[in-house]
Design an enzyme around this catalytic site. Structure first.
Site, short mmCIF file in Angstrom:
data_model
loop_
_atom_site.label_atom_id
_atom_site.label_comp_id
_atom_site.label_asym_id
_atom_site.label_seq_id
_atom_site.Cartn_x
_atom_site.Cartn_y
_atom_site.Cartn_z
N SER A 80 42.28 39.24 33.15
CA SER A 80 43.21 39.67 34.20
C SER A 80 42.58 39.40 35.55
O SER A 80 41.35 39.47 35.70
CB SER A 80 43.52 41.16 34.07
N TYR A 125 39.65 49.82 32.91
CA TYR A 125 40.43 48.63 32.54
C TYR A 125 39.90 47.40 33.26
O TYR A 125 39.70 46.34 32.65
CB TYR A 125 41.90 48.84 32.89
#
Length: 213
Positions: A80, A125
Site C-alpha cells: 500500500s 497497518y
C-alpha cells in the site's frame, strides 16, 4: 494467514497433493483494525494480528513454497502507498525504528508494535505494509544474487473501501467513509480495479524479468 499452523498445513498439502510448479504466488490477504481499536489483538501464535496476518503469514508462506516455484515464477505482494509517510495519510506513520519490538518477543511476549512503541491500530497497518515492501525488495535482492529468474514485486491497489476489507471497522463510519471516498472525494478505487492491478503484476509481459519493483 493469521495462523502459522494453517500456513504450514497449506504448504505441506500443496507439496503432497498438487505436485506442480507455481507460476504466480500472489500474497494478497490482509486486514486493518478499526482506528478506534485501543488494545492490540493477537494471532493464535501470539503476534499482533495486523502484522501477523499482513506480513508474517505471507513471509512464511513464500519461504515454504520457494522451492515449488517455476524457474521464472512471479511473486506478487499487495502492499500500500501508506507505507510511505510522504503520502500524507493522517495518523501515525510507518516507522519500524530499530525493530525494538521484536526483542525479546513480538506480541504477547513483548511489544505489540514492531518499533516497540505504544499500540496504534492505524500505524500497525502502515507498518505491516512497510514490512511487505521491505520483504519484497530483500527477497528480490537475494534471489538475484543467487542467479534465480524468479521475480518479486509489490503493488498498491489504491484505496478500496470494501465491506470485506473494512470488516473490523465501525460499520457506521465505514459506510459513510466509503460513500464519501467514492462519490464525493472520488479518491477510492473499485474492487475490480484492485484486482486488475494484481493481474497486471502477475501477467503483464513487459514486466518479465523485472524484480524489486
Amino acid at each position: 494467514l493469521a495462523s502459522l499452523a494453517s500456513v504450514r498445513g497449506f504448504a505441506a498439502a500443496w507439496k503432497r497433493d498438487v505436485k506442480r510448479p507455481i507460476d504466480v504466488l500472489a500474497c494478497n490477504g490482509g486486514l486493518a483494525l478499526g482506528q478506534d481499536q485501543e488494545d492490540p489483538q493477537f494471532t493464535e501464535d501470539g503476534f499482533e494480528v495486523t502484522v501477523g496476518t499482513n506480513h508474517l503469514g505471507h513471509f512464511l508462506l513464500v519461504n515454504l513454497l520457494l522451492a515449488e516455484l517455476s524457474p521464472a515464477a512471479r511473486v506478487v505482494v499487495t502492499a500500500s502507498s501508506v507505507h510511505d509517510p510522504a503520502t500524507g495519510d493522517p495518523g501515525g506513520q510507518a516507522t519500524l525504528g530499530t525493530l525494538a519490538g521484536l526483542a525479546p518477543g513480538f506480541g504477547r511476549g513483548g511489544a505489540a508494535m514492531v518499533d516497540g512503541g505504544a499500540f496504534d491500530a492505524g500505524k500497525a497497518y502502515k507498518d505491516s505494509k512497510l514490512c511487505n515492501v521491505m520483504f519484497t525488495l530483500e527477497l528480490a535482492r537475494r534471489l538475484k544474487k543467487e542467479g534465480s529468474q524468479v521475480t518479486v514485486n509489490c503493488l498498491s491497489p489504491g484505496l478500496i473501501p470494501s465491506p470485506t476489507f473494512f470488516r473490523y471497522q465501525n460499520q457506521g463510519f465505514s459506510s459513510v467513509f466509503a460513500f464519501a471516498a467514492s462519490n464525493v472525494l472520488r479518491i477510492a478505487e473499485t474492487t475490480q480495479f484492485g484486482g486488475d492491478t494484481l493481474t497486471y503484476m502477475a501477467l503483464e509481459p513487459s514486466l518479465a524479468g523485472r524484480s524489486g519493483v
